[in-house]
Design an enzyme around this catalytic site. Sequence first.
Site, mmCIF file in Angstrom:
data_model
loop_
_atom_site.group_PDB
_atom_site.id
_atom_site.type_symbol
_atom_site.label_atom_id
_atom_site.label_comp_id
_atom_site.label_asym_id
_atom_site.label_seq_id
_atom_site.Cartn_x
_atom_site.Cartn_y
_atom_site.Cartn_z
ATOM 1 N N LEU A 33 -13.178 -12.569 -28.418
ATOM 2 C CA LEU A 33 -14.289 -12.246 -27.521
ATOM 3 C C LEU A 33 -14.032 -10.965 -26.730
ATOM 4 O O LEU A 33 -12.886 -10.634 -26.406
ATOM 5 C CB LEU A 33 -14.524 -13.417 -26.561
ATOM 6 N N GLY A 36 -19.026 -7.668 -24.727
ATOM 7 C CA GLY A 36 -20.330 -7.804 -25.389
ATOM 8 C C GLY A 36 -20.710 -9.276 -25.485
ATOM 9 O O GLY A 36 -21.820 -9.684 -25.113
ATOM 10 N N HIS A 37 -19.758 -10.084 -25.973
ATOM 11 C CA HIS A 37 -20.021 -11.526 -26.065
ATOM 12 C C HIS A 37 -20.294 -12.114 -24.671
ATOM 13 O O HIS A 37 -21.207 -12.931 -24.498
ATOM 14 C CB HIS A 37 -18.805 -12.262 -26.648
ATOM 15 N N GLN A 61 -20.066 -16.021 -44.934
ATOM 16 C CA GLN A 61 -20.711 -14.722 -44.719
ATOM 17 C C GLN A 61 -19.803 -13.549 -45.078
ATOM 18 O O GLN A 61 -20.187 -12.395 -44.922
ATOM 19 C CB GLN A 61 -21.224 -14.591 -43.288
ATOM 20 N N GLN A 153 -29.297 -8.786 -38.167
ATOM 21 C CA GLN A 153 -28.986 -10.214 -38.034
ATOM 22 C C GLN A 153 -29.928 -10.873 -37.025
ATOM 23 O O GLN A 153 -30.481 -11.955 -37.281
ATOM 24 C CB GLN A 153 -27.529 -10.353 -37.594
ATOM 25 N N SER A 185 -16.777 -4.208 -30.430
ATOM 26 C CA SER A 185 -16.773 -5.040 -31.632
ATOM 27 C C SER A 185 -15.368 -5.593 -31.818
ATOM 28 O O SER A 185 -14.381 -4.904 -31.532
ATOM 29 C CB SER A 185 -17.150 -4.184 -32.849
HETATM 30 P P1 AMP Z 1 -19.603 -11.740 -33.601
HETATM 31 O O1 AMP Z 1 -18.553 -12.503 -32.884
HETATM 32 O O2 AMP Z 1 -19.213 -10.328 -33.922
HETATM 33 O O3 AMP Z 1 -20.194 -12.488 -34.760
HETATM 34 O O4 AMP Z 1 -20.806 -11.571 -32.569
HETATM 35 C C1 AMP Z 1 -21.359 -12.664 -31.905
HETATM 36 C C2 AMP Z 1 -22.578 -12.202 -31.144
HETATM 37 O O5 AMP Z 1 -22.204 -11.197 -30.213
HETATM 38 C C3 AMP Z 1 -23.646 -11.582 -32.062
HETATM 39 O O6 AMP Z 1 -24.924 -11.990 -31.605
HETATM 40 C C4 AMP Z 1 -23.432 -10.104 -31.851
HETATM 41 O O7 AMP Z 1 -24.585 -9.339 -32.089
HETATM 42 C C5 AMP Z 1 -23.030 -10.063 -30.390
HETATM 43 N N1 AMP Z 1 -22.299 -8.840 -30.075
HETATM 44 C C6 AMP Z 1 -21.234 -8.319 -30.744
HETATM 45 N N2 AMP Z 1 -20.869 -7.146 -30.195
HETATM 46 C C7 AMP Z 1 -21.710 -6.908 -29.176
HETATM 47 C C8 AMP Z 1 -21.857 -5.850 -28.224
HETATM 48 N N3 AMP Z 1 -21.056 -4.788 -28.221
HETATM 49 N N4 AMP Z 1 -22.835 -5.956 -27.303
HETATM 50 C C9 AMP Z 1 -23.678 -7.025 -27.282
HETATM 51 N N5 AMP Z 1 -23.595 -8.054 -28.151
HETATM 52 C C10 AMP Z 1 -22.636 -7.999 -29.077
#
Ligand code: AMP
Length: 281
Positions: A33, A36-37, A61, A153, A185
Amino acid sequence: MQVIRTVEAMRAWSLQSKRSGRRVGFVPTMGCLHEGHLSLVQLARRTADLVVVSIFVNPTQFLPGEDFEKYPRDPERDEALCRGAGVDVLFYPETGAMYAGDHSVFVDEQRLSSGLCGASRPGHFRGVLTVVAKLFNCVQPDVAVFGQKDVQQARLISRMVRDLDFPVEMVVGPIVREPDGLAMSSRNQYLAPAERQDALCLRRALDRVEDLFAGGEREVERLLAAMMEVFRAIPSARVDYAEIVDDVTLEPLQKLDRRCLVVLAVWVGKTRLLDNTLLTP
Ligand code: AMP
């Protein structure tokens, strides 16, 4: 915070929460995490009484040869971050708890998933939609929050919610960036120091388009050419796609006469990075 590891226990918790009249917000993630999360957790908290975060690195996926095995995992740190963010339940299923050995039903979308990441990663969105449908059935959220960072997505999940009548309200949160502009990310960890610097080309390319657009440029070809010029200057960068698409249909646009998205997927070394921005005429 409760940590729940089985589908049955997750469902029982949700049922009880909803019976007591509380609204359940849900943020699905693959862990590792970052802010962003956590921004999505804050958004969920604003529209729900209880917040569930799931952490599940979903094997269906990932394509053969992709980074499923080496995808970064840090359960203790993730748990501490969730506690700190006031998460009520961390749903942390084992792979075996989510997929029967002979599972054979998938959710497949036929239109929005054909281009962009769907074209580069055939089968990826089938895995995403399948796992999100399953997670919705486990958590039974009233509201689910996704990030604009993965805009295709987010659009696909909204389409699934509409077309399959999931009783879930969708919220999409803005992209959270590092101070220098790189979209956060979990995969940024893969970048070597020089690549981390090169990765700023995505943000630079989007800035370039935004500036030209603000100055009145409406020719798609010229905007795309300006972005490609930015990437050409970075030898470690290889463009997977750089497109300007309709915000709803995700189809490439010829004329910029409506809300559109500039969407990028760029390899920097061996790491594939995504970014995007919205242009409103
Ligand atoms: P992930 O863990 O990469 O599958 O992401 C989980 C959720 O967090 C998804 O809805 C992503 O779009 C969102 N997410 C990932 N990176 C960011 C970011 N930098 N800003 C906002 N949301 C994000």
